[in-house]
Scaffold this motif. Sequence first.
Motif, PDB file in Angstrom:
ATOM      1  N   ASP A   1      25.290  37.650  34.343  1.00 38.51           N
ATOM      2  CA  ASP A   1      26.253  36.825  33.447  1.00 38.51           C
ATOM      3  C   ASP A   1      26.997  37.632  33.495  1.00 38.51           C
ATOM      4  O   ASP A   1      28.233  37.822  32.137  1.00 38.51           O
ATOM      5  CB  ASP A   1      25.632  37.425  32.391  1.00 38.51           C
ATOM      6  CG  ASP A   1      24.540  38.464  32.369  1.00 38.51           C
ATOM      7  OD1 ASP A   1      25.526  39.432  32.905  1.00 38.51           O
ATOM      8  OD2 ASP A   1      23.798  39.383  31.179  1.00 38.51           O
ATOM      9  N   GLY A   2      27.595  38.704  34.322  1.00 41.67           N
ATOM     10  CA  GLY A   2      29.073  39.412  34.659  1.00 41.67           C
ATOM     11  C   GLY A   2      29.105  40.492  34.187  1.00 41.67           C
ATOM     12  O   GLY A   2      29.874  41.208  33.727  1.00 41.67           O
ATOM     13  N   THR A   3      27.820  41.023  33.260  1.00 38.66           N
ATOM     14  CA  THR A   3      27.439  41.926  32.698  1.00 38.66           C
ATOM     15  C   THR A   3      27.233  43.503  33.866  1.00 38.66           C
ATOM     16  O   THR A   3      26.686  42.970  35.517  1.00 38.66           O
ATOM     17  CB  THR A   3      26.160  42.221  31.390  1.00 38.66           C
ATOM     18  OG1 THR A   3      25.594  41.647  32.919  1.00 38.66           O
ATOM     19  CG2 THR A   3      26.716  41.779  31.186  1.00 38.66           C
TER      20      THR A   3
ATOM     21  N   SER B   1      34.765  31.120  33.429  1.00 37.90           N
ATOM     22  CA  SER B   1      34.130  31.549  33.622  1.00 37.90           C
ATOM     23  C   SER B   1      32.673  32.298  34.281  1.00 37.90           C
ATOM     24  O   SER B   1      31.827  32.280  34.230  1.00 37.90           O
ATOM     25  CB  SER B   1      33.047  30.092  32.961  1.00 37.90           C
ATOM     26  OG  SER B   1      33.207  29.393  34.300  1.00 37.90           O
ATOM     27  N   ASP B   2      33.705  32.540  35.233  1.00 39.57           N
ATOM     28  CA  ASP B   2      32.623  32.979  36.490  1.00 39.57           C
ATOM     29  C   ASP B   2      32.934  34.436  35.835  1.00 39.57           C
ATOM     30  O   ASP B   2      33.189  35.220  35.534  1.00 39.57           O
ATOM     31  CB  ASP B   2      33.864  33.343  38.284  1.00 39.57           C
ATOM     32  CG  ASP B   2      33.164  33.607  39.146  1.00 39.57           C
ATOM     33  OD1 ASP B   2      32.732  33.034  39.787  1.00 39.57           O
ATOM     34  OD2 ASP B   2      33.528  35.162  39.607  1.00 39.57           O
ATOM     35  N   ARG B   3      31.266  35.300  36.972  1.00 40.33           N
ATOM     36  CA  ARG B   3      31.278  36.186  36.132  1.00 40.33           C
ATOM     37  C   ARG B   3      32.052  37.591  36.448  1.00 40.33           C
ATOM     38  O   ARG B   3      31.655  38.653  35.519  1.00 40.33           O
ATOM     39  CB  ARG B   3      29.642  36.955  36.969  1.00 40.33           C
ATOM     40  CG  ARG B   3      29.942  36.990  38.289  1.00 40.33           C
ATOM     41  CD  ARG B   3      28.473  37.316  39.496  1.00 40.33           C
ATOM     42  NE  ARG B   3      28.993  37.249  40.706  1.00 40.33           N
ATOM     43  CZ  ARG B   3      28.078  37.622  40.794  1.00 40.33           C
ATOM     44  NH1 ARG B   3      27.024  38.919  40.811  1.00 40.33           N
ATOM     45  NH2 ARG B   3      27.800  37.873  42.689  1.00 40.33           N
TER      46      ARG B   3
ATOM     47  N   ASP C   1      37.552  25.377  29.550  1.00 38.47           N
ATOM     48  CA  ASP C   1      36.621  26.618  30.043  1.00 38.47           C
ATOM     49  C   ASP C   1      38.027  28.005  30.003  1.00 38.47           C
ATOM     50  O   ASP C   1      37.038  28.847  31.127  1.00 38.47           O
ATOM     51  CB  ASP C   1      35.378  26.263  31.206  1.00 38.47           C
ATOM     52  CG  ASP C   1      34.497  25.503  30.206  1.00 38.47           C
ATOM     53  OD1 ASP C   1      34.176  25.378  29.082  1.00 38.47           O
ATOM     54  OD2 ASP C   1      34.166  24.654  31.082  1.00 38.47           O
TER      55      ASP C   1
ATOM     56  N   GLY D   1      37.819  41.202  32.525  1.00 41.30           N
ATOM     57  CA  GLY D   1      38.400  40.386  31.472  1.00 41.30           C
ATOM     58  C   GLY D   1      39.266  39.920  31.849  1.00 41.30           C
ATOM     59  O   GLY D   1      40.511  39.977  32.841  1.00 41.30           O
TER      60      GLY D   1
ATOM     61  N   VAL E   1      35.231  37.116  36.294  1.00 38.40           N
ATOM     62  CA  VAL E   1      36.215  36.905  34.946  1.00 38.40           C
ATOM     63  C   VAL E   1      35.900  37.843  34.277  1.00 38.40           C
ATOM     64  O   VAL E   1      36.352  38.170  33.073  1.00 38.40           O
ATOM     65  CB  VAL E   1      36.683  35.632  35.385  1.00 38.40           C
ATOM     66  CG1 VAL E   1      37.605  35.577  33.644  1.00 38.40           C
ATOM     67  CG2 VAL E   1      37.171  35.341  36.023  1.00 38.40           C
ATOM     68  N   ARG E   2      34.534  37.848  33.484  1.00 33.10           N
ATOM     69  CA  ARG E   2      34.205  38.055  32.739  1.00 33.10           C
ATOM     70  C   ARG E   2      33.410  39.570  32.236  1.00 33.10           C
ATOM     71  O   ARG E   2      33.553  40.048  31.551  1.00 33.10           O
ATOM     72  CB  ARG E   2      32.548  37.438  32.288  1.00 33.10           C
ATOM     73  CG  ARG E   2      32.332  35.970  31.729  1.00 33.10           C
ATOM     74  CD  ARG E   2      31.106  35.838  31.362  1.00 33.10           C
ATOM     75  NE  ARG E   2      30.676  34.708  32.611  1.00 33.10           N
ATOM     76  CZ  ARG E   2      29.341  34.788  33.029  1.00 33.10           C
ATOM     77  NH1 ARG E   2      28.770  34.885  32.029  1.00 33.10           N
ATOM     78  NH2 ARG E   2      29.244  34.154  34.476  1.00 33.10           N
ATOM     79  N   PHE E   3      33.454  40.054  33.588  1.00 32.43           N
ATOM     80  CA  PHE E   3      33.490  41.378  33.532  1.00 32.43           C
ATOM     81  C   PHE E   3      34.758  42.518  33.418  1.00 32.43           C
ATOM     82  O   PHE E   3      34.300  43.175  32.546  1.00 32.43           O
ATOM     83  CB  PHE E   3      32.716  42.169  35.721  1.00 32.43           C
ATOM     84  CG  PHE E   3      32.362  42.787  35.790  1.00 32.43           C
ATOM     85  CD1 PHE E   3      31.380  43.918  34.728  1.00 32.43           C
ATOM     86  CD2 PHE E   3      32.952  43.861  36.719  1.00 32.43           C
ATOM     87  CE1 PHE E   3      31.189  44.813  35.130  1.00 32.43           C
ATOM     88  CE2 PHE E   3      32.829  45.531  36.801  1.00 32.43           C
ATOM     89  CZ  PHE E   3      32.040  45.990  36.291  1.00 32.43           C
TER      90      PHE E   3
END
Length: 678
Positions: free
Chosen positions: A373-375, A218-220, A246, A226, A222-224
């Motif tokens: 937020d990873g964006t 869920s780290d930012r 998660d 993928g 990783v979200r960035f």
Amino acid sequence: MALNASRDIPFNKLVLSQSNVRRVKAGLSIEELARDIERRGLLQSLNVRPVLDGEGTETGTYEVPAGGRRFRALELLVKQKKLTKTAPVPCVVREAGSAILAEDDSLAENVQRVALHPLDQFRAFRDMLEKGMSEEEIAAAFFVVPAVVKQRLRLMTVSDKLLEIYEQDGMKLEQLMAFSISDDPARQEQVWEIVSQSHNREPYLIRRMLTEKTVRASDRRVRFVGLDAYLAAGGTVMRDLFEADDGGWLQDPTLLDRLVMEKLAAAAEDIRAEGWKWVETALSFPWGHTRHLAEIDGVPVVLLEEEAARLTALHSEQETIEAEYAQADEFPEDVDIRLGEIEQAIEALEERPVSFDPADMVRAGAFVSLDTDGTLLVERGFVLPEDMSAEPEDGHDESEGYDDAVVHHGTGDDVEEIGTEDTFDKEPEEEDGLKPLSDRLLTELTAWRTLALRDAFASNPHIALTELLHTLVRDLYWQVSGADCLEAYVREISLPVHSPDMPGSLPAHALRQRNEGWKHDLPEDEDALWRWIDGLDDTSRLALLAHCLSFGINALHESSHGPSLARSVRERLARADRLATALTLDLVEAGWQPTVENYLGRVTKARILEAVREARGSEAAERIAHLKKNDMAQAAERLLEGAGWLPEALRTKGLSAQMKTDEVPDYLADGPAAVAAE
């Protein structure tokens, strides 16, 4: 002795005995047993007895007092035409007129049976897998979902040393499950060595220690990037098959950071193509990184007609829904979802992109980084000092102010220069230009501003709380140097002297978890931090405030030299007592337990006996009074386990007395006389 004979009896000659002690039908899973018998045959014979007529003669029929579930499964197979009515069934036959009751046999079959140890089941699954069965086939054979088989097989990745400890009941199944999160036996054993010496061996602590060098999915970052991109690059993910994780933990932070920077670099090239002079890239920039830079003005892109019409329609729909449910306690789920969609659409339309003049862009640049937020976060339009225009547009210096105005006072060489009202009102000489204000005047002006700011600050609790939290968070997490607008701070009180069990205690874990949770949510620059705190709801703001302030709590006893310091310590502890009472602090509930290491081995024998006497009564204390100090301490540890006893320094006023009344037996609470009478 002679064992009962076994023989095959046709199924239609068997009946279920009324002496079968298993009456509760819930959870019998007859269908699953029938399918298993169909697959592998009957593994265990039925226990039967001849049915006698009124004259005591055998009728040729047999009742089944032990094995009723197997009988019902066979009965189901007969109904399904998968077994003939006359199929021979292996049976162990008890002679007619036996002194052993049918109920005795039925009860013994169920009570004497020992359930398979979980470790034996895990090993059996592993052996079946190694001999060619797939996880799906194993699951189908035992009527469980494949995830259950995966869980069982995962437990076999735990260190053999830890499996042996579990086999000998030195570890709980939940702890073994926690260790399965890692596939590194050496690290598993290292963690067990640590937690086994602590009173806190909770599974959550084991999981946290095994994942401390990993990155949550869920780290930012990783979200960035993928998760798929990380896996495709050869990264591995640590998963917890027994609890929600998660998405797991990424085990290669270096690879993840490289992928993040590569993606940021690619994004930076796209930004540079817009026409900027420079683009700087980083995972995150320090707060205030744009403070020394100038900004060029951008113009928000005007809404198209269809966008403006859609925005109006969205606002209208939002107002209609809110008016319709104005009297309701809460929105229905579907309505709440729709309102969320409307708010997102409105935000996307109202937060317009900004366009810049190409003539300005050629001397300006942009910062490209990762948002919380990873964006992608792009900050455009900043000008470096060397690229700023050297000459102001009006030909004057950009700063303006006045020199100290002076007038000569005195005679001869004895001259004093002082300011006067007349000179303050005079315009400066044109040739002098507009110089900065004097220090004296700036002080007077900012004193006024400070006074007004204090009044406004005191009149607005929301802003006051935001500024306080902003200062506290900066102090605790970033240790930012320099003076603050609000001079408020919390000095974190270190606890260098503590018992070995404290770092693994429940309060320590709770504080760490709470701290990591807030730290994970914090933005990474000062301006964003202020806006983030300002946008929190009141419950979250108060929770963050309490968290920050908690680092300054000091209830430590300190040796004092001199009456002044002694009085200071007494006052501090008195306030700590008051706070503990207000919080109904219970150290027993928090997990403190007297042990040889943390108390009993470090006090006198008299103190040990006092503790046992208070918790278990005089008789218990007398039983260990003759022992040597070390033996007495160990015996006392066993006696005090679960007693809820606390030394005086850990008791909370108004709470310990209530605990004694509620938890200590009456004859112990009433004192030695009652013990003697008992």
